[in-house]
Design an enzyme around this catalytic site. Structure first.
Site, PDB file in Angstrom:
ATOM      1  N   LYS A 146      -3.740   7.954   3.093  1.00 37.42           N
ATOM      2  CA  LYS A 146      -4.992   7.661   3.822  1.00 37.42           C
ATOM      3  C   LYS A 146      -4.884   8.115   5.285  1.00 37.42           C
ATOM      4  O   LYS A 146      -5.868   8.560   5.878  1.00 37.42           O
ATOM      5  CB  LYS A 146      -5.334   6.168   3.739  1.00 37.42           C
ATOM      6  N   TYR A 181       0.826  -1.198   0.000  1.00 35.47           N
ATOM      7  CA  TYR A 181       0.000   0.000   0.000  1.00 35.47           C
ATOM      8  C   TYR A 181       0.874   1.267   0.000  1.00 35.47           C
ATOM      9  O   TYR A 181       0.486   2.308  -0.493  1.00 35.47           O
ATOM     10  CB  TYR A 181      -0.993  -0.021   1.173  1.00 35.47           C
TER      11      TYR A 181
HETATM   12  P1  NAP Z   1     -12.336   4.342  -8.750  1.00 28.42           P
HETATM   13  O1  NAP Z   1     -13.657   3.977  -9.291  1.00 28.42           O
HETATM   14  O2  NAP Z   1     -11.150   4.168  -9.648  1.00 28.42           O
HETATM   15  O3  NAP Z   1     -12.399   5.832  -8.177  1.00 28.42           O
HETATM   16  C1  NAP Z   1     -11.232   6.625  -7.942  1.00 28.42           C
HETATM   17  C2  NAP Z   1     -11.466   7.931  -8.639  1.00 28.42           C
HETATM   18  O4  NAP Z   1     -10.426   8.874  -8.375  1.00 28.42           O
HETATM   19  C3  NAP Z   1     -11.499   7.753 -10.160  1.00 28.42           C
HETATM   20  O5  NAP Z   1     -12.680   8.334 -10.670  1.00 28.42           O
HETATM   21  C4  NAP Z   1     -10.255   8.512 -10.608  1.00 28.42           C
HETATM   22  O6  NAP Z   1     -10.321   9.021 -11.920  1.00 28.42           O
HETATM   23  C5  NAP Z   1     -10.266   9.603  -9.580  1.00 28.42           C
HETATM   24  N1  NAP Z   1      -9.046  10.407  -9.638  1.00 28.42           N
HETATM   25  C6  NAP Z   1      -7.761   9.996  -9.578  1.00 28.42           C
HETATM   26  N2  NAP Z   1      -6.943  11.057  -9.726  1.00 28.42           N
HETATM   27  C7  NAP Z   1      -7.745  12.144  -9.875  1.00 28.42           C
HETATM   28  C8  NAP Z   1      -7.506  13.535 -10.086  1.00 28.42           C
HETATM   29  N3  NAP Z   1      -6.250  14.039 -10.187  1.00 28.42           N
HETATM   30  N4  NAP Z   1      -8.565  14.365 -10.197  1.00 28.42           N
HETATM   31  C9  NAP Z   1      -9.820  13.891 -10.132  1.00 28.42           C
HETATM   32  N5  NAP Z   1     -10.129  12.589  -9.944  1.00 28.42           N
HETATM   33  C10 NAP Z   1      -9.086  11.730  -9.825  1.00 28.42           C
HETATM   34  O7  NAP Z   1     -11.984   3.461  -7.465  1.00 28.42           O
HETATM   35  P2  NAP Z   1     -12.655   3.377  -6.015  1.00 28.42           P
HETATM   36  O8  NAP Z   1     -12.100   2.144  -5.428  1.00 28.42           O
HETATM   37  O9  NAP Z   1     -14.103   3.562  -6.123  1.00 28.42           O
HETATM   38  O10 NAP Z   1     -11.988   4.601  -5.252  1.00 28.42           O
HETATM   39  C11 NAP Z   1     -12.751   5.618  -4.598  1.00 28.42           C
HETATM   40  C12 NAP Z   1     -12.153   5.873  -3.215  1.00 28.42           C
HETATM   41  O11 NAP Z   1     -12.373   4.713  -2.415  1.00 28.42           O
HETATM   42  C13 NAP Z   1     -10.665   6.128  -3.219  1.00 28.42           C
HETATM   43  O12 NAP Z   1     -10.358   7.131  -2.266  1.00 28.42           O
HETATM   44  C14 NAP Z   1     -10.101   4.795  -2.753  1.00 28.42           C
HETATM   45  O13 NAP Z   1      -8.821   4.898  -2.160  1.00 28.42           O
HETATM   46  C15 NAP Z   1     -11.166   4.424  -1.754  1.00 28.42           C
HETATM   47  N6  NAP Z   1     -11.150   3.018  -1.309  1.00 28.42           N
HETATM   48  C16 NAP Z   1     -11.260   2.017  -2.216  1.00 28.42           C
HETATM   49  C17 NAP Z   1     -11.238   0.701  -1.779  1.00 28.42           C
HETATM   50  C18 NAP Z   1     -11.320  -0.447  -2.750  1.00 28.42           C
HETATM   51  O14 NAP Z   1     -10.979  -1.571  -2.398  1.00 28.42           O
HETATM   52  N7  NAP Z   1     -11.826  -0.227  -3.953  1.00 28.42           N
HETATM   53  C19 NAP Z   1     -11.117   0.410  -0.421  1.00 28.42           C
HETATM   54  C20 NAP Z   1     -11.030   1.474   0.485  1.00 28.42           C
HETATM   55  C21 NAP Z   1     -11.038   2.770   0.026  1.00 28.42           C
HETATM   56  P3  NAP Z   1      -9.627   8.139 -13.107  1.00 28.42           P
HETATM   57  O15 NAP Z   1     -10.560   7.027 -13.383  1.00 28.42           O
HETATM   58  O16 NAP Z   1      -9.499   9.081 -14.232  1.00 28.42           O
HETATM   59  O17 NAP Z   1      -8.308   7.685 -12.597  1.00 28.42           O
END
Ligand code: NAP
Length: 264
Positions: free
Chosen positions: A163, A156
């Site tokens: 985080k 990570y």
């Molecule tokens: P996701 O669908 O890929 O969402 C992440 C988003 O962040 C994407 O829309 C991405 O856009 C956007 N992003 C990245 N850089 C950016 C920037 N410079 N400006 C604007 N947007 C930007 O994945 P997700 O898992 O749902 O993630 C959402 C949140 O949940 C994140 O904070 C992640 O760390 C958290 N989270 C996820 C998990 C898991 O297992 N999935 C677990 C715990 C926490 P692009 O598509 O263009 O990159």
């Protein structure tokens, strides 16, 4: 049944890529509860895909690279003024260069470290600051975090540090915004299959491990994360702020896994 009715409320979700995105999951629940929902995505070229994925859920869509503070300000102003206020903000944005997650944390470059922290943690501060003039009394903010904020999780790396900063920011923002009646919380989700999750080296191993040892012996769904986001942004959570709520099938409560679970 206690209904959550957000009719007449306005919500903005930052960071949606497709229907698997955790931001979308929360937005979908907010919409089902009656709220008006705006979402942001990154990159004009993916707009048709995002439009298709969010049809019927997102009332408005905006392209945003969150590091572009002028664009962020313009979007929030446009929403705040045309809607006459904002009631819910969801921060679902994270990014770290892949090389920073594949290698050793010790080898993280300053450039990669700062980029990950800027996009994944500082952006929460920037978003809330821009939204402040438009946040209505009783408004809520929810950010998405992960267990690596508090304990070592292999690979990570710098995202764990981002985080930790995000969760600390939730506490500081909650303290500063509380007197104005605005609550700030985080949902710490267990592993969920999304685009961002795919970029974490060894994600499948992590997923399998949680399924074996978590008290519920399974992983969580987008819908479960969405429900908790909705709860935290609703009047049902009116007394909760500065909190990190785990939606991880109980994984974070385990100290030493039951030895039997490791042989399964
Ligand atoms: P996701 O669908 O890929 O969402 C992440 C988003 O962040 C994407 O829309 C991405 O856009 C956007 N992003 C990245 N850089 C950016 C920037 N410079 N400006 C604007 N947007 C930007 O994945 P997700 O898992 O749902 O993630 C959402 C949140 O949940 C994140 O904070 C992640 O760390 C958290 N989270 C996820 C998990 C898991 O297992 N999935 C677990 C715990 C926490 P692009 O598509 O263009 O990159």
């Amino acid at each position: 049944m206690v209904p959550i009715d957000l009719t007449g409320k306005n919500a903005v979700v930052f960071g949606v890529t497709n229907e698997r995105s955790l931001g979308f999951a929360i937005g979908k629940k907010l919409k089902a509860a009656g709220a008006r929902v705006a979402m942001t995505y990154q990159g004009e070229r993916v707009r048709p895909l995002v439009e298709r994925a969010t049809r019927g859920v997102a009332d408005r869509l905006f392209e945003l690279d969150v590091t572009d503070e002028e664009r962020l300000r313009a979007i929030v102003r446009e929403l705040g003024q045309s809607w006459g206020g904002i009631d819910a903000v969801v921060h679902a944005i994270a990014f770290a260069p892949r090389r920073a997650m594949e290698g050793k944390y010790l080898e993280t470059t300053k450039e990669d470290w700062l980029k990950a922290l800027e996009i994944s943690a500082y952006s929460l501060v920037a978003i809330v600051r821009e939204a402040m003039p438009y946040l209505n009394e009783g408004a809520g903010v929810v950010a998405l975090s992960y267990y690596a904020a508090e304990k070592y999780v292999p690979k990570y790396n710098v995202m764990a540090i981002a985080k930790s900063a995000l969760e600390a920011s939730v506490r500081y923002l909650a303290a500063e915004l509380g007197p104005r009646g605005v609550r700030v919380n985080a949902v710490s989700a267990g592993p969920v299959r999304t685009v961002a999750a795919r970029s974490i080296p060894g994600f499948t191993l992590l997923w399998d491990h949680v399924e074996k040892v978590a008290p519920l012996r399974r992983n969580v769904s987008q819908e479960e994360v969405g429900n908790t986001g909705l709860f935290l942004l609703s009047p049902l959570a009116a007394g909760i702020t500065g909190e990190v709520v785990y939606v991880d099938a109980g994984y974070h409560t385990i100290g030493i896994p039951d030895p039997g679970t490791l042989d399964v």
